[in-house]
Design an enzyme around this catalytic site. Structure first.
Site, PDB file in Angstrom:
ATOM      1  N   ASP A  33     -64.983 -42.700 -10.594  1.00  0.00           N
ATOM      2  CA  ASP A  33     -64.790 -41.334 -11.097  1.00  0.00           C
ATOM      3  C   ASP A  33     -64.016 -41.410 -12.418  1.00  0.00           C
ATOM      4  O   ASP A  33     -63.065 -42.167 -12.554  1.00  0.00           O
ATOM      5  CB  ASP A  33     -64.028 -40.487 -10.074  1.00  0.00           C
ATOM      6  CG  ASP A  33     -64.126 -39.004 -10.375  1.00  0.00           C
ATOM      7  OD1 ASP A  33     -64.780 -38.282  -9.600  1.00  0.00           O
ATOM      8  OD2 ASP A  33     -63.557 -38.558 -11.403  1.00  0.00           O
ATOM      9  N   ILE A  34     -64.424 -40.582 -13.362  1.00  0.00           N
ATOM     10  CA  ILE A  34     -63.821 -40.613 -14.701  1.00  0.00           C
ATOM     11  C   ILE A  34     -62.399 -40.027 -14.687  1.00  0.00           C
ATOM     12  O   ILE A  34     -61.592 -40.351 -15.550  1.00  0.00           O
ATOM     13  CB  ILE A  34     -64.759 -39.883 -15.698  1.00  0.00           C
ATOM     14  CG1 ILE A  34     -64.559 -40.367 -17.115  1.00  0.00           C
ATOM     15  CG2 ILE A  34     -64.633 -38.381 -15.615  1.00  0.00           C
ATOM     16  CD1 ILE A  34     -65.688 -39.962 -18.070  1.00  0.00           C
ATOM     17  N   ASN A  89     -67.886 -32.214  -1.803  1.00  0.00           N
ATOM     18  CA  ASN A  89     -67.713 -30.803  -2.150  1.00  0.00           C
ATOM     19  C   ASN A  89     -69.097 -30.163  -2.255  1.00  0.00           C
ATOM     20  O   ASN A  89     -69.993 -30.726  -2.891  1.00  0.00           O
ATOM     21  CB  ASN A  89     -66.977 -30.674  -3.480  1.00  0.00           C
ATOM     22  CG  ASN A  89     -65.553 -31.203  -3.406  1.00  0.00           C
ATOM     23  OD1 ASN A  89     -64.882 -31.042  -2.388  1.00  0.00           O
ATOM     24  ND2 ASN A  89     -65.101 -31.837  -4.469  1.00  0.00           N
ATOM     25  N   GLY A  95     -65.950 -26.043  -4.142  1.00  0.00           N
ATOM     26  CA  GLY A  95     -65.359 -26.676  -5.317  1.00  0.00           C
ATOM     27  C   GLY A  95     -66.278 -27.673  -5.999  1.00  0.00           C
ATOM     28  O   GLY A  95     -65.817 -28.535  -6.747  1.00  0.00           O
ATOM     29  N   GLN A  96     -67.591 -27.552  -5.771  1.00  0.00           N
ATOM     30  CA  GLN A  96     -68.521 -28.494  -6.401  1.00  0.00           C
ATOM     31  C   GLN A  96     -68.684 -28.164  -7.881  1.00  0.00           C
ATOM     32  O   GLN A  96     -68.943 -27.007  -8.236  1.00  0.00           O
ATOM     33  CB  GLN A  96     -69.880 -28.441  -5.693  1.00  0.00           C
ATOM     34  CG  GLN A  96     -70.861 -29.483  -6.223  1.00  0.00           C
ATOM     35  CD  GLN A  96     -72.170 -29.529  -5.424  1.00  0.00           C
ATOM     36  OE1 GLN A  96     -72.374 -28.732  -4.505  1.00  0.00           O
ATOM     37  NE2 GLN A  96     -73.041 -30.440  -5.796  1.00  0.00           N
ATOM     38  N   HIS A 102     -72.761 -35.854  -4.369  1.00  0.00           N
ATOM     39  CA  HIS A 102     -71.946 -37.074  -4.508  1.00  0.00           C
ATOM     40  C   HIS A 102     -70.877 -37.095  -3.436  1.00  0.00           C
ATOM     41  O   HIS A 102     -70.318 -36.067  -3.082  1.00  0.00           O
ATOM     42  CB  HIS A 102     -71.322 -37.172  -5.899  1.00  0.00           C
ATOM     43  CG  HIS A 102     -70.608 -35.923  -6.337  1.00  0.00           C
ATOM     44  ND1 HIS A 102     -71.297 -34.846  -6.849  1.00  0.00           N
ATOM     45  CD2 HIS A 102     -69.313 -35.580  -6.331  1.00  0.00           C
ATOM     46  CE1 HIS A 102     -70.436 -33.888  -7.146  1.00  0.00           C
ATOM     47  NE2 HIS A 102     -69.217 -34.304  -6.835  1.00  0.00           N
ATOM     48  N   HIS A 104     -67.233 -38.417  -2.775  1.00  0.00           N
ATOM     49  CA  HIS A 104     -66.002 -39.015  -3.312  1.00  0.00           C
ATOM     50  C   HIS A 104     -65.457 -39.960  -2.247  1.00  0.00           C
ATOM     51  O   HIS A 104     -65.393 -39.594  -1.061  1.00  0.00           O
ATOM     52  CB  HIS A 104     -64.929 -37.943  -3.543  1.00  0.00           C
ATOM     53  CG  HIS A 104     -65.258 -36.911  -4.563  1.00  0.00           C
ATOM     54  ND1 HIS A 104     -64.727 -36.923  -5.836  1.00  0.00           N
ATOM     55  CD2 HIS A 104     -66.037 -35.800  -4.498  1.00  0.00           C
ATOM     56  CE1 HIS A 104     -65.165 -35.880  -6.508  1.00  0.00           C
ATOM     57  NE2 HIS A 104     -65.959 -35.169  -5.721  1.00  0.00           N
TER      58      HIS A 104
HETATM   59  P1  AMP Z   1     -67.087 -32.251  -7.742  1.00  0.00           P
HETATM   60  O1  AMP Z   1     -66.004 -31.259  -8.070  1.00  0.00           O
HETATM   61  O2  AMP Z   1     -67.056 -32.694  -6.319  1.00  0.00           O
HETATM   62  O3  AMP Z   1     -68.449 -31.776  -8.208  1.00  0.00           O
HETATM   63  O4  AMP Z   1     -66.695 -33.567  -8.534  1.00  0.00           O
HETATM   64  C1  AMP Z   1     -67.286 -33.986  -9.718  1.00  0.00           C
HETATM   65  C2  AMP Z   1     -66.584 -35.265 -10.072  1.00  0.00           C
HETATM   66  O5  AMP Z   1     -67.317 -35.924 -11.087  1.00  0.00           O
HETATM   67  C3  AMP Z   1     -65.154 -35.070 -10.623  1.00  0.00           C
HETATM   68  O6  AMP Z   1     -64.231 -35.792  -9.813  1.00  0.00           O
HETATM   69  C4  AMP Z   1     -65.236 -35.634 -12.047  1.00  0.00           C
HETATM   70  O7  AMP Z   1     -64.054 -36.299 -12.446  1.00  0.00           O
HETATM   71  C5  AMP Z   1     -66.421 -36.577 -11.932  1.00  0.00           C
HETATM   72  N1  AMP Z   1     -67.106 -36.834 -13.194  1.00  0.00           N
HETATM   73  C6  AMP Z   1     -67.530 -35.933 -14.097  1.00  0.00           C
HETATM   74  N2  AMP Z   1     -68.157 -36.540 -15.117  1.00  0.00           N
HETATM   75  C7  AMP Z   1     -68.137 -37.867 -14.856  1.00  0.00           C
HETATM   76  C8  AMP Z   1     -68.628 -39.032 -15.526  1.00  0.00           C
HETATM   77  N3  AMP Z   1     -69.276 -38.955 -16.711  1.00  0.00           N
HETATM   78  N4  AMP Z   1     -68.422 -40.241 -14.954  1.00  0.00           N
HETATM   79  C9  AMP Z   1     -67.767 -40.338 -13.779  1.00  0.00           C
HETATM   80  N5  AMP Z   1     -67.286 -39.275 -13.084  1.00  0.00           N
HETATM   81  C10 AMP Z   1     -67.468 -38.059 -13.616  1.00  0.00           C
END
Ligand code: AMP
Ligand code: ZN
Length: 115
Positions: A33-34, A89, A95-96, A102, A104
């Site tokens: 995760d970024i 999520n 909170g998606q 995905h 986490h």
């Molecule tokens: P969600 O709120 O469950 O949809 O989580 C989306 C997740 O994607 C968040 O934890 C972000 O930090 C992560 N994210 C967004 N863009 C990227 C990216 N380019 N590379 C890796 N993780 C990302």
């Protein structure tokens, strides 16, 4: 739709956006995760576009099962030995933020930045 050209995670699958890959096979990709909440925070995704868990059908059971079984293996490989958290999520109230399903998977010694 198996690939959504506007989807961030489909672009990561296609290699159009870089990611720090942890694991890849024919059906699944895992990457860091970024914005990590924990010392180790990875995302597991199906390679085929599936917008959220709310859209999952029997056809997705195998890939979702494989992702779940893969999570502890990847955590072990990343040195996580004291437990981890898995979160999917789903939808607005869930909170998606990225609409490509995905999981986490977060672990490592506490305190964590969040969660
Ligand atoms: P969600 O709120 O469950 O949809 O989580 C989306 C997740 O994607 C968040 O934890 C972000 O930090 C992560 N994210 C967004 N863009 C990227 C990216 N380019 N590379 C890796 N993780 C990302
Ligand atoms: Zn997608």
């Amino acid at each position: 739709m198996s690939h959504d050209p506007h989807c961030l995670f489909c672009k990561i699958v296609a290699g159009q956006i870089p990611s720090r890959k942890v694991y890849e096979d024919e059906h699944i990709l895992a990457f860091h995760d970024i914005h990590p909440w924990a010392p180790v925070h990875i995302l597991l995704i199906p390679k085929l576009h599936l917008s959220s868990l709310a859209e999952a059908t029997e056809a997705h059971a195998e890939v979702l099962g494989r992702m779940t079984v893969l999570a502890p293996k990847l955590m072990r490989e990343l040195g996580v030995t004291n437990g981890f958290r898995t979160v999917i999520n789903t939808g607005a109230d869930g909170g998606q933020e990225v609409y490509h399903l995905h999981m986490h998977v977060m672990g490592g010694p506490r305190p964590w930045a969040k969660g």
